[in-house]
Design a protein around this motif. Structure first.
Motif, PDB file in Angstrom:
ATOM      1  N   LEU A  59       0.847  -1.186   0.000  1.00 55.72           N
ATOM      2  CA  LEU A  59       0.000   0.000   0.000  1.00 55.72           C
ATOM      3  C   LEU A  59       0.884   1.239   0.000  1.00 55.72           C
ATOM      4  CD1 LEU A  59      -2.237  -1.165   2.977  1.00 55.72           C
ATOM      5  CD2 LEU A  59      -2.810  -1.419   0.555  1.00 55.72           C
ATOM      6  N   ARG A  60       0.406   2.282  -0.666  1.00 60.24           N
ATOM      7  CA  ARG A  60       1.124   3.565  -0.730  1.00 60.24           C
ATOM      8  C   ARG A  60       2.548   3.389  -1.279  1.00 60.24           C
ATOM      9  NH1 ARG A  60      -1.708   7.019   3.121  1.00 60.24           N
ATOM     10  NH2 ARG A  60      -3.885   6.394   2.878  1.00 60.24           N
ATOM     11  N   ARG A  61       2.723   2.416  -2.138  1.00 59.04           N
ATOM     12  CA  ARG A  61       4.063   2.158  -2.697  1.00 59.04           C
ATOM     13  C   ARG A  61       4.455   3.296  -3.632  1.00 59.04           C
ATOM     14  NH1 ARG A  61       7.018  -0.135  -6.967  1.00 59.04           N
ATOM     15  NH2 ARG A  61       8.520  -1.775  -6.382  1.00 59.04           N
ATOM     16  N   ARG A  62       5.731   3.655  -3.583  1.00 59.00           N
ATOM     17  CA  ARG A  62       6.228   4.649  -4.520  1.00 59.00           C
ATOM     18  C   ARG A  62       6.218   4.080  -5.943  1.00 59.00           C
ATOM     19  NH1 ARG A  62       9.151   9.066  -3.242  1.00 59.00           N
ATOM     20  NH2 ARG A  62      10.635   8.653  -4.920  1.00 59.00           N
ATOM     21  N   PRO A  63       6.020   4.937  -6.943  1.00 56.13           N
ATOM     22  CA  PRO A  63       5.929   4.427  -8.316  1.00 56.13           C
ATOM     23  C   PRO A  63       7.248   3.939  -8.881  1.00 56.13           C
ATOM     24  CG  PRO A  63       5.854   6.826  -8.317  1.00 56.13           C
ATOM     25  CD  PRO A  63       5.767   6.395  -6.872  1.00 56.13           C
ATOM     26  N   ASP A  64       8.365   4.437  -8.330  1.00 59.92           N
ATOM     27  CA  ASP A  64       9.659   4.172  -8.948  1.00 59.92           C
ATOM     28  C   ASP A  64      10.642   3.458  -8.034  1.00 59.92           C
ATOM     29  OD1 ASP A  64       9.870   6.260  -7.190  1.00 59.92           O
ATOM     30  OD2 ASP A  64      10.921   7.616  -8.555  1.00 59.92           O
ATOM     31  N   SER A  65      10.213   3.036  -6.859  1.00 63.13           N
ATOM     32  CA  SER A  65      11.105   2.324  -5.946  1.00 63.13           C
ATOM     33  C   SER A  65      10.264   1.503  -4.983  1.00 63.13           C
ATOM     34  CB  SER A  65      12.025   3.295  -5.194  1.00 63.13           C
ATOM     35  OG  SER A  65      11.265   4.227  -4.438  1.00 63.13           O
TER      36      SER A  65
END
Length: 289
Positions: A111-117
């Motif tokens: 959840l709420r994962r960053r798009p690039d890492s």
């Protein structure tokens, strides 16, 4: 995407179309920093004498839609993991998905994962020895672990896994400590999960995530399992303001295929193991009223 998929009477809309991976993309399991502004995970492992897997960015997991419409994740290159990441970002939500992991398979929902890492909050679906089903982990967020219990497999006379049981702390590779349990604002007993979990079958995972630094709650097959308030100090190096500054109040969803690490080896993800996901649906929540 939201306009193309209908909303049901309870306000949920599907995130899989049943035939393709439209709206999602595969990403390799590349670990970044251990906490916002902290050292790289690879450097921490190397300092501890562990050799990280070389070039993980070249070895994403394999994701595909099976004939029954379920989404399947597996290691494409033995030992290497990966993610299936949503193209869309989400804030406050309820999420429901049916899951069917093999044994052993270490997976979860981010959840709420960053798009690039890799940073984000993870709801654990660790269907493996010492696994924490329904608990939480902070990927790149000081690696906090907040779990109510751990499980292991019941073995038949031939040594084959045939069901779940409580993990034995005396022999556990990764025992549940009081600190891990005390990080939770709600913690079920392991017997509550064992009473409802269906071995080698589909189980429903429900997640509620609300707040800029969210309170996250999980249910398995209708049984409340755990709740964590991520605005609190969940580990010595977990700084809530830094976490919010990194993630913000919205982020991607992601499904996980774990890699094989020095701690668990093949008991983290067994040869040929898969996890299956179906009927993934989300309801976006308006909590401003």
């Amino acid at each position: 995407m939201s306009g193309a998929r209908p909303v049901d009477d309870d306000g949920f809309r599907p995130l899989f179309d049943g035939s393709t991976l439209a709206g999602w993309h595969a990403a390799p399991r590349v670990a970044g920093r251990i906490r916002p502004g902290g050292p790289l995970v690879g450097d921490v492992l190397a300092a501890a004498g562990h050799t990280p897997l070389p070039e993980p960015e070249k070895h994403p997991a394999r994701w595909f839609v099976d004939d029954d419409g379920s989404v399947v994740g597996e290691q494409a290159t033995p030992g290497y993991g990966g993610y299936l990441v949503s193209d869309e970002s989400f804030g406050d939500i309820e999420l429901v998905v049916d899951v069917r992991p093999d044994w052993p398979a270490d997976t979860g929902v981010m959840l709420r994962r960053r798009p690039d890492s890799w940073e984000g909050f993870q709801v654990l679906l660790d269907h493996r020895p010492s696994g924490g089903i329904g608990g939480f982990f902070g990927n790149g967020l000081a690696s906090f672990s907040a779990v109510p219990f751990a499980v292991d497999a019941v073995l038949d006379d031939a040594g084959r896994p045939v069901g779940l049981r409580a993990d034995d702390p005396a022999t556990s590779t990764e025992p549940v400590t009081p600190a891990k349990r005390e990080r939770l604002t709600y913690a079920a007993d392991v017997d509550e999960l064992l009473e409802v979990w269906r071995w080698d079958d589909w189980n429903e995972l429900r997640i509620r995530c609300v707040g800029a630094l969210p309170t996250i709650t999980t249910w398995v097959d209708g049984v409340k399992i755990a709740e964590v308030d991520t605005s609190t100090r969940l580990a010595e190096d977990y700084v809530p303001d830094d976490v919010l500054g990194l993630l913000g109040p919205r982020g991607r969803l992601a499904l996980e295929v774990h890699d094989n690490d020095p701690l668990f080896g093949a008991s983290r993800w067994g040869p040929g193991a898969r996890c299956r996901w179906r009927d993934l649906r989300v309801r976006e929540l308006d909590t401003t009223g």
